[in-house]
Design an enzyme around this catalytic site. Structure first.
Site, PDB file in Angstrom:
ATOM      1  N   SER A  99       0.858  -1.182   0.000  1.00  0.00           N
ATOM      2  CA  SER A  99       0.000   0.000   0.000  1.00  0.00           C
ATOM      3  C   SER A  99       0.892   1.229   0.000  1.00  0.00           C
ATOM      4  O   SER A  99       1.711   1.403   0.899  1.00  0.00           O
ATOM      5  CB  SER A  99      -0.904  -0.003   1.239  1.00  0.00           C
ATOM      6  OG  SER A  99      -1.766   1.119   1.234  1.00  0.00           O
ATOM      7  N   VAL A 105      -2.147  -2.730  -3.643  1.00  0.00           N
ATOM      8  CA  VAL A 105      -2.153  -3.921  -4.489  1.00  0.00           C
ATOM      9  C   VAL A 105      -2.616  -5.128  -3.684  1.00  0.00           C
ATOM     10  O   VAL A 105      -2.180  -5.338  -2.555  1.00  0.00           O
ATOM     11  CB  VAL A 105      -0.743  -4.185  -5.069  1.00  0.00           C
ATOM     12  CG1 VAL A 105      -0.727  -5.502  -5.848  1.00  0.00           C
ATOM     13  CG2 VAL A 105      -0.309  -3.042  -5.956  1.00  0.00           C
ATOM     14  N   ASP A 254      10.666   6.092 -12.357  1.00  0.00           N
ATOM     15  CA  ASP A 254      10.556   6.104 -10.891  1.00  0.00           C
ATOM     16  C   ASP A 254      11.137   4.809 -10.327  1.00  0.00           C
ATOM     17  O   ASP A 254      10.440   4.034  -9.663  1.00  0.00           O
ATOM     18  CB  ASP A 254       9.083   6.247 -10.492  1.00  0.00           C
ATOM     19  CG  ASP A 254       8.903   6.526  -9.014  1.00  0.00           C
ATOM     20  OD1 ASP A 254       9.886   6.933  -8.355  1.00  0.00           O
ATOM     21  OD2 ASP A 254       7.781   6.327  -8.501  1.00  0.00           O
TER      22      ASP A 254
END
Length: 266
Positions: A99, A105, A254
């Site tokens: 999270s 997820v 990222d």
């Protein structure tokens, strides 16, 4: 102005009170409470060494350690986008696998295949727009009272961050990017990109890849066939090697340690 006061209140609350917690815990909890923009800031700081190691360790929890949404909320979001869970999923784990700032997820079985189900947090887009607006206001105020930031393109930086975050809250854009990566790396056996099976703005259902997230690495996993050095060499060669050959490839924008996994076989 109400949000600005709330930001000051939260920072004051965690700086002045909660003395039963460490400085790192108070910083992490304050950023988490303030929402996506501040959590992203914490994730960025976690990749630097601005603080003592105990504080850095707490900031690293923001990569995938945010408090999970209640399962009833998750159920409503999934069913609004995909349909009844019992009809579309063979299994669906109640507890979140991870999270983070914008989504969480869950592991599920989708049409007989193990899947990662990514669900957008309600109100994420509104929170981002509001906090970016406040950031712009603070920068204008800072320019007025200080000449030190006058020559920095701070507004350009804010626009860039806003663009990134707004794209992140639309999973259809993420699915499109995954498709670009799959096309690019389809002939590279050791660069594994998950297959997307369902996508809407709020829910993404994709292939579950077995591996160890880089931020969860422990030496004990070597005995199970994982080799982080081999995986890192694969990533570096195929991500940056092509650039030196002037072959255009998509770049992961990222790549913090929770956003890549080490798989067996390098």
């Amino acid at each position: 102005m109400l949000r600005f006061v709330q930001i000051l209140y939260v920072f004051g609350l965690y700086l002045l009170f909660h003395r039963d917690k460490t400085a790192g815990e108070r910083l992490r909890l304050g950023l988490e409470r303030l929402g996506p923009v501040f959590i992203k800031l914490g994730q960025f700081l976690a990749t630097r060494n601005f603080f003592a190691e105990d504080v850095q360790a707490e900031l690293r929890k923001l990569w995938d350690g945010r408090s999970a949404l209640p399962f009833d909320t998750i159920t409503r979001l999934v069913e609004r986008n995909v349909g009844p869970i019992d009809e579309h999923f063979d299994t669906f784990e109640r507890e979140a696998l991870a999270s983070a700032s914008i989504a969480q997820v869950h592991v599920a079985t989708y049409q007989g295949r193990k899947a990662a189900v990514k669900i957008l947090r309600p109100g994420a887009l509104e929170d981002i727009r509001r906090d970016i607006h406040i950031a712009r206001w603070l920068i204008r105020f800072g320019r007025f009272v200080s000449g030190k930031i006058r020559y920095l393109d701070t507004m350009g930086a804010i626009r860039t961050v806003e663009s990134w975050l707004i794209q992140e809250v639309d999973f259809r854009i993420e699915a499109e990017n995954i498709g670009l990566f799959r096309t690019c790396y389809e002939k590279v056996p050791k660069m594994v990109i998950p297959e997307v099976w369902f996508v809407s703005r709020e829910v993404l259902v994709m292939e579950f890849l077995e591996g160890i997230p880089c931020n969860k690495w422990r030496e004990k996993y070597r005995s199970e066939g994982y080799d982080p050095q081999a995986s890192l060499r694969t990533w570096l060669v195929h991500t940056f090697g092509w650039a030196f050959k002037r072959i255009p490839v998509p770049i992961h924008g990222d790549p913090h340690p929770a956003n890549a996994i080490i798989m067996t076989g390098g």
